[in-house]
Scaffold this active site. Structure first.
Site, PDB file in Angstrom:
ATOM      1  N   PRO A 123      -6.910 -32.875   0.514  1.00 56.82           N
ATOM      2  CA  PRO A 123      -7.383 -32.451   1.839  1.00 56.82           C
ATOM      3  C   PRO A 123      -6.793 -31.070   2.147  1.00 56.82           C
ATOM      4  O   PRO A 123      -5.585 -30.863   2.016  1.00 56.82           O
ATOM      5  CB  PRO A 123      -6.793 -33.512   2.785  1.00 56.82           C
ATOM      6  CG  PRO A 123      -6.564 -34.713   1.904  1.00 56.82           C
ATOM      7  CD  PRO A 123      -6.212 -34.173   0.555  1.00 56.82           C
ATOM      8  N   GLU A 163     -16.412 -28.149  -8.889  1.00 53.29           N
ATOM      9  CA  GLU A 163     -15.987 -27.149  -9.891  1.00 53.29           C
ATOM     10  C   GLU A 163     -16.209 -25.735  -9.344  1.00 53.29           C
ATOM     11  O   GLU A 163     -16.567 -24.807 -10.075  1.00 53.29           O
ATOM     12  CB  GLU A 163     -16.665 -27.394 -11.245  1.00 53.29           C
ATOM     13  CG  GLU A 163     -16.363 -28.818 -11.724  1.00 53.29           C
ATOM     14  CD  GLU A 163     -16.466 -29.044 -13.208  1.00 53.29           C
ATOM     15  OE1 GLU A 163     -16.436 -28.074 -13.985  1.00 53.29           O
ATOM     16  OE2 GLU A 163     -16.558 -30.225 -13.596  1.00 53.29           O
ATOM     17  N   ILE A 192     -44.116 -30.819  -4.225  1.00 50.58           N
ATOM     18  CA  ILE A 192     -45.310 -31.066  -5.056  1.00 50.58           C
ATOM     19  C   ILE A 192     -45.732 -32.534  -4.976  1.00 50.58           C
ATOM     20  O   ILE A 192     -46.914 -32.850  -5.009  1.00 50.58           O
ATOM     21  CB  ILE A 192     -45.032 -30.620  -6.513  1.00 50.58           C
ATOM     22  CG1 ILE A 192     -44.939 -29.094  -6.573  1.00 50.58           C
ATOM     23  CG2 ILE A 192     -46.108 -31.141  -7.483  1.00 50.58           C
ATOM     24  CD1 ILE A 192     -44.351 -28.535  -7.852  1.00 50.58           C
ATOM     25  N   ALA A 196      -7.100 -28.421   0.363  1.00 50.80           N
ATOM     26  CA  ALA A 196      -6.895 -27.627  -0.865  1.00 50.80           C
ATOM     27  C   ALA A 196      -7.996 -27.988  -1.862  1.00 50.80           C
ATOM     28  O   ALA A 196      -7.786 -28.761  -2.798  1.00 50.80           O
ATOM     29  CB  ALA A 196      -5.513 -27.881  -1.461  1.00 50.80           C
ATOM     30  N   GLY A 197      -9.203 -27.475  -1.592  1.00 48.14           N
ATOM     31  CA  GLY A 197     -10.346 -27.690  -2.489  1.00 48.14           C
ATOM     32  C   GLY A 197     -10.729 -26.365  -3.111  1.00 48.14           C
ATOM     33  O   GLY A 197     -10.372 -26.071  -4.257  1.00 48.14           O
ATOM     34  N   THR A 210     -17.466 -24.014  -5.345  1.00 44.07           N
ATOM     35  CA  THR A 210     -18.725 -23.889  -4.594  1.00 44.07           C
ATOM     36  C   THR A 210     -19.421 -22.575  -4.981  1.00 44.07           C
ATOM     37  O   THR A 210     -18.810 -21.699  -5.603  1.00 44.07           O
ATOM     38  CB  THR A 210     -18.442 -23.860  -3.074  1.00 44.07           C
ATOM     39  OG1 THR A 210     -17.647 -22.694  -2.787  1.00 44.07           O
ATOM     40  CG2 THR A 210     -17.716 -25.115  -2.612  1.00 44.07           C
TER      41      THR A 210
HETATM   42  C1  LIG Z   1     -18.630 -36.069  -5.805  1.00 43.24           C
HETATM   43  C2  LIG Z   1     -17.451 -35.142  -5.980  1.00 43.24           C
HETATM   44  C3  LIG Z   1     -16.711 -35.191  -7.145  1.00 43.24           C
HETATM   45  C4  LIG Z   1     -15.572 -34.391  -7.280  1.00 43.24           C
HETATM   46  N1  LIG Z   1     -14.761 -34.537  -8.375  1.00 43.24           N
HETATM   47  C5  LIG Z   1     -13.555 -33.904  -8.412  1.00 43.24           C
HETATM   48  C6  LIG Z   1     -12.618 -34.184  -9.448  1.00 43.24           C
HETATM   49  O1  LIG Z   1     -12.878 -34.974 -10.376  1.00 43.24           O
HETATM   50  N2  LIG Z   1     -11.411 -33.587  -9.405  1.00 43.24           N
HETATM   51  C7  LIG Z   1     -11.058 -32.719  -8.404  1.00 43.24           C
HETATM   52  O2  LIG Z   1      -9.943 -32.226  -8.433  1.00 43.24           O
HETATM   53  N3  LIG Z   1     -11.949 -32.414  -7.421  1.00 43.24           N
HETATM   54  C8  LIG Z   1     -13.179 -33.001  -7.391  1.00 43.24           C
HETATM   55  N4  LIG Z   1     -14.056 -32.725  -6.369  1.00 43.24           N
HETATM   56  C9  LIG Z   1     -13.672 -31.784  -5.337  1.00 43.24           C
HETATM   57  C10 LIG Z   1     -14.503 -30.504  -5.320  1.00 43.24           C
HETATM   58  O3  LIG Z   1     -14.164 -29.676  -6.399  1.00 43.24           O
HETATM   59  C11 LIG Z   1     -14.268 -29.825  -3.947  1.00 43.24           C
HETATM   60  O4  LIG Z   1     -14.879 -30.661  -2.972  1.00 43.24           O
HETATM   61  C12 LIG Z   1     -14.843 -28.428  -3.884  1.00 43.24           C
HETATM   62  O5  LIG Z   1     -14.104 -27.547  -4.691  1.00 43.24           O
HETATM   63  C13 LIG Z   1     -14.858 -27.868  -2.452  1.00 43.24           C
HETATM   64  O6  LIG Z   1     -13.625 -28.036  -1.837  1.00 43.24           O
HETATM   65  P1  LIG Z   1     -13.551 -28.720  -0.377  1.00 43.24           P
HETATM   66  O7  LIG Z   1     -14.315 -29.980  -0.418  1.00 43.24           O
HETATM   67  O8  LIG Z   1     -12.134 -28.770   0.045  1.00 43.24           O
HETATM   68  O9  LIG Z   1     -14.371 -27.727   0.565  1.00 43.24           O
HETATM   69  P2  LIG Z   1     -13.851 -26.380   1.239  1.00 43.24           P
HETATM   70  O10 LIG Z   1     -13.058 -25.601   0.263  1.00 43.24           O
HETATM   71  O11 LIG Z   1     -13.196 -26.717   2.544  1.00 43.24           O
HETATM   72  O12 LIG Z   1     -15.209 -25.621   1.512  1.00 43.24           O
HETATM   73  C14 LIG Z   1     -15.973 -25.744   2.716  1.00 43.24           C
HETATM   74  C15 LIG Z   1     -16.879 -24.520   2.809  1.00 43.24           C
HETATM   75  O13 LIG Z   1     -16.078 -23.334   2.964  1.00 43.24           O
HETATM   76  C16 LIG Z   1     -16.406 -22.405   1.956  1.00 43.24           C
HETATM   77  N5  LIG Z   1     -15.197 -21.642   1.582  1.00 43.24           N
HETATM   78  C17 LIG Z   1     -13.983 -22.142   1.272  1.00 43.24           C
HETATM   79  N6  LIG Z   1     -13.140 -21.138   0.981  1.00 43.24           N
HETATM   80  C18 LIG Z   1     -13.831 -19.993   1.094  1.00 43.24           C
HETATM   81  C19 LIG Z   1     -13.527 -18.614   0.934  1.00 43.24           C
HETATM   82  N7  LIG Z   1     -12.308 -18.203   0.556  1.00 43.24           N
HETATM   83  N8  LIG Z   1     -14.512 -17.708   1.152  1.00 43.24           N
HETATM   84  C20 LIG Z   1     -15.745 -18.098   1.510  1.00 43.24           C
HETATM   85  N9  LIG Z   1     -16.106 -19.389   1.680  1.00 43.24           N
HETATM   86  C21 LIG Z   1     -15.151 -20.317   1.488  1.00 43.24           C
HETATM   87  C22 LIG Z   1     -16.918 -23.255   0.788  1.00 43.24           C
HETATM   88  O14 LIG Z   1     -17.695 -22.482  -0.116  1.00 43.24           O
HETATM   89  C23 LIG Z   1     -17.718 -24.292   1.545  1.00 43.24           C
HETATM   90  O15 LIG Z   1     -18.974 -23.790   1.870  1.00 43.24           O
HETATM   91  C24 LIG Z   1     -15.221 -33.486  -6.250  1.00 43.24           C
HETATM   92  C25 LIG Z   1     -16.022 -33.391  -5.087  1.00 43.24           C
HETATM   93  C26 LIG Z   1     -17.111 -34.216  -4.941  1.00 43.24           C
HETATM   94  C27 LIG Z   1     -17.902 -34.119  -3.672  1.00 43.24           C
END
Ligand SMILES: Cc1cc2nc3c(=O)[nH]c(=O)nc-3n(C[C@H](O)[C@H](O)[C@H](O)COP(=O)(O)OP(=O)(O)OC[C@H]3O[C@@H](n4cnc5c(N)ncnc54)[C@H](O)[C@@H]3O)c2cc1C
Length: 393
Positions: free
Chosen positions: A130, A372, A346, A132-133, A374
């Site tokens: 949470p 992997e 379609i 740190a994505g 966004t």
């Molecule tokens: C089904 C599923 C499977 C997954 N599997 C794995 C896994 O096996 N292992 C693992 O470690 N993770 C996994 N993930 C996590 C996934 O990699 C993250 O959800 C993803 O990297 C986005 O991070 P977040 O959800 O925290 O979103 P956030 O980082 O909060 O992003 C929210 C929005 O803000 C934008 N944003 C964020 N930072 C910036 C920036 N600096 N500049 C501009 N825009 C920004 C993003 O592009 C997005 O539009 C999985 C996610 C899902 C949904």
């Protein structure tokens, strides 16, 4: 440049078998996978026998030893059906397995890689938390050395991960944790091998997702989890962040190829529907506006396929392991989103109905633009990388 472990002739055989498996054994059971939210055990067993849990693991460790150029061809076949199939062995071959292949010590490799390659061990990649994505350098899971044993102290891990693919079935977690604050020397992030049965590891309930039924994710909690010194990947605290970034960059090329495979399926479904469904006695495919949608789909598929092949080649020759993987992932995952959307269009109202393949595809591929990295993060890597390189000149 690395040389492929698998000859072209052998690879063509693997590819043909995979294509046959996907199209004759998995495609007919897509509704079952969707309805049960599970890949049936017999398909899992078949995938195991075919070596699909270890296609990207070197032969030395029992894998098929495909290089990335071969990996993308295989991914384009796997993308043709429910993405849950690929997800079942995606972490073993990709983000989790490649951390061990690239950075593990000999002892770590010999302990884990054969099981990962055979599918007896399911490995999960636990990076996201949470908050740190997109920016994993902000992760808060902590690993601290314990005082004992004195010569090689254990590590104690505390923290929480979210959305971890295959967590509910995992035997091994590849866990990224902070061992010190970020400083001039690096991000302070190390990576540990944590068996799922270690006391203090708790996997949450399966997440309820938008799509990819049969592919499971969950939170994972680590409460005072004690692992030995030998669990630190590569025996060094400094490789965690690098290992994550390299593994993710390689994974992006694979995801791009997967997107191309799914786009091909959406196109095929669209063409066969357009050729047979009628309005006022005329096949809808004879309407030029429908043909225009098909043309846009086909163009996207051809462009994506050429891009992933070129990107995989540049990875192998080491010409570009950063910008091109991000560009391929960005283009192909956005492309498949558009192609799937056109496929629903379609199909008209039928495209909005459950049990019509393009409805599933529309939901399945939405994830590809999120994980992997966004699409926004890919743009930052590409744009930022080019500007930085120009400033260095
Ligand atoms: C089904 C599923 C499977 C997954 N599997 C794995 C896994 O096996 N292992 C693992 O470690 N993770 C996994 N993930 C996590 C996934 O990699 C993250 O959800 C993803 O990297 C986005 O991070 P977040 O959800 O925290 O979103 P956030 O980082 O909060 O992003 C929210 C929005 O803000 C934008 N944003 C964020 N930072 C910036 C920036 N600096 N500049 C501009 N825009 C920004 C993003 O592009 C997005 O539009 C999985 C996610 C899902 C949904």
């Amino acid at each position: 440049m690395t040389t492929a472990e698998v000859s072209d002739e052998d690879f063509q055989e693997i590819l043909a078998q995979t294509r046959h498996f996907v199209r004759t054994a998995v495609v007919p059971r897509e509704q079952e996978i969707l309805a049960d939210d599970r890949v049936p055990d017999d398909l899992r067993e078949q995938a195991k026998k075919m070596g699909l849990f270890g296609y990207a693991i070197p032969q030395e460790w029992g894998g098929l030893g495909l290089d990335l150029a071969q990996d993308v061809e295989l991914a384009m076949e796997l993308g043709y059906t429910s993405l849950a199939l690929r997800s079942m062995f995606g972490t073993n071959n990709g983000i989790a397995g490649q951390v061990l292949v690239g950075y593990g010590t000999d002892e770590q490799k010999s302990t884990w890689l054969e099981g990962i390659a055979s599918g007896d061990v399911v490995a999960s990649f636990a990076l996201t938390e949470p908050g740190a994505g997109s920016n994993p350098s902000g992760l808060r899971t902590k690993a601290v050395r314990d005082g004992s044993p004195v010569d090689a102290p254990d590590w104690i891990i505390n923290g929480q991960k979210q959305y971890i693919t295959n967590a509910p079935t995992a035997d091994l977690f590849v866990v990224f944790a902070r061992t010190r604050p970020a400083d001039a020397k690096g991000a302070g992030i190390a990576v540990f091998l944590v068996p799922a049965g270690t006391p203090g590891v708790e996997v949450g309930a399966k997440d309820k997702k938008m799509g990819q039924e049969g592919a499971w994710t969950a939170d994972v909690h680590f409460s005072d989890v004690r692992v030995p010194a030998g669990a630190l990947v590569g025996g060094s605290e400094d490789i965690g962040y690098r290992a994550a970034m390299t593994s993710l960059a390689r994974g992006r090329v694979h995801i791009a190829a997967l997107a191309v495979g799914t786009a091909q399926r959406a196109l095929d479904e669209s063409v066969s529907y357009a050729a047979t469904a009628t309005q006022g006695g005329t096949a809808i495919g004879e309407f030029q506006l429908v043909q225009a949608m098909i043309a846009d789909q086909q163009t996207g598929v051809l462009a994506g396929r050429a891009l992933v092949r070129d990107t995989a080649r540049k990875w192998i020759t080491d010409e570009d392991r950063r910008i091109a993987p991000s560009a391929a992932k960005l283009f192909c995952t956005e492309m498949v989103g558009r192609v799937a959307d056109l496929a629903v269009q379609i199909h008209g109202g039928a495209g909005y109905m459950r049990e019509v393949p393009v409805e599933r595809i529309y939901r399945d591929v939405r994830l590809l633009r999120l994980y992997e990295g966004t699409s926004e993060i890919q743009r930052l890597i590409i744009g930022g990388g080019l500007v930085k390189a120009a400033q260095k000149r």
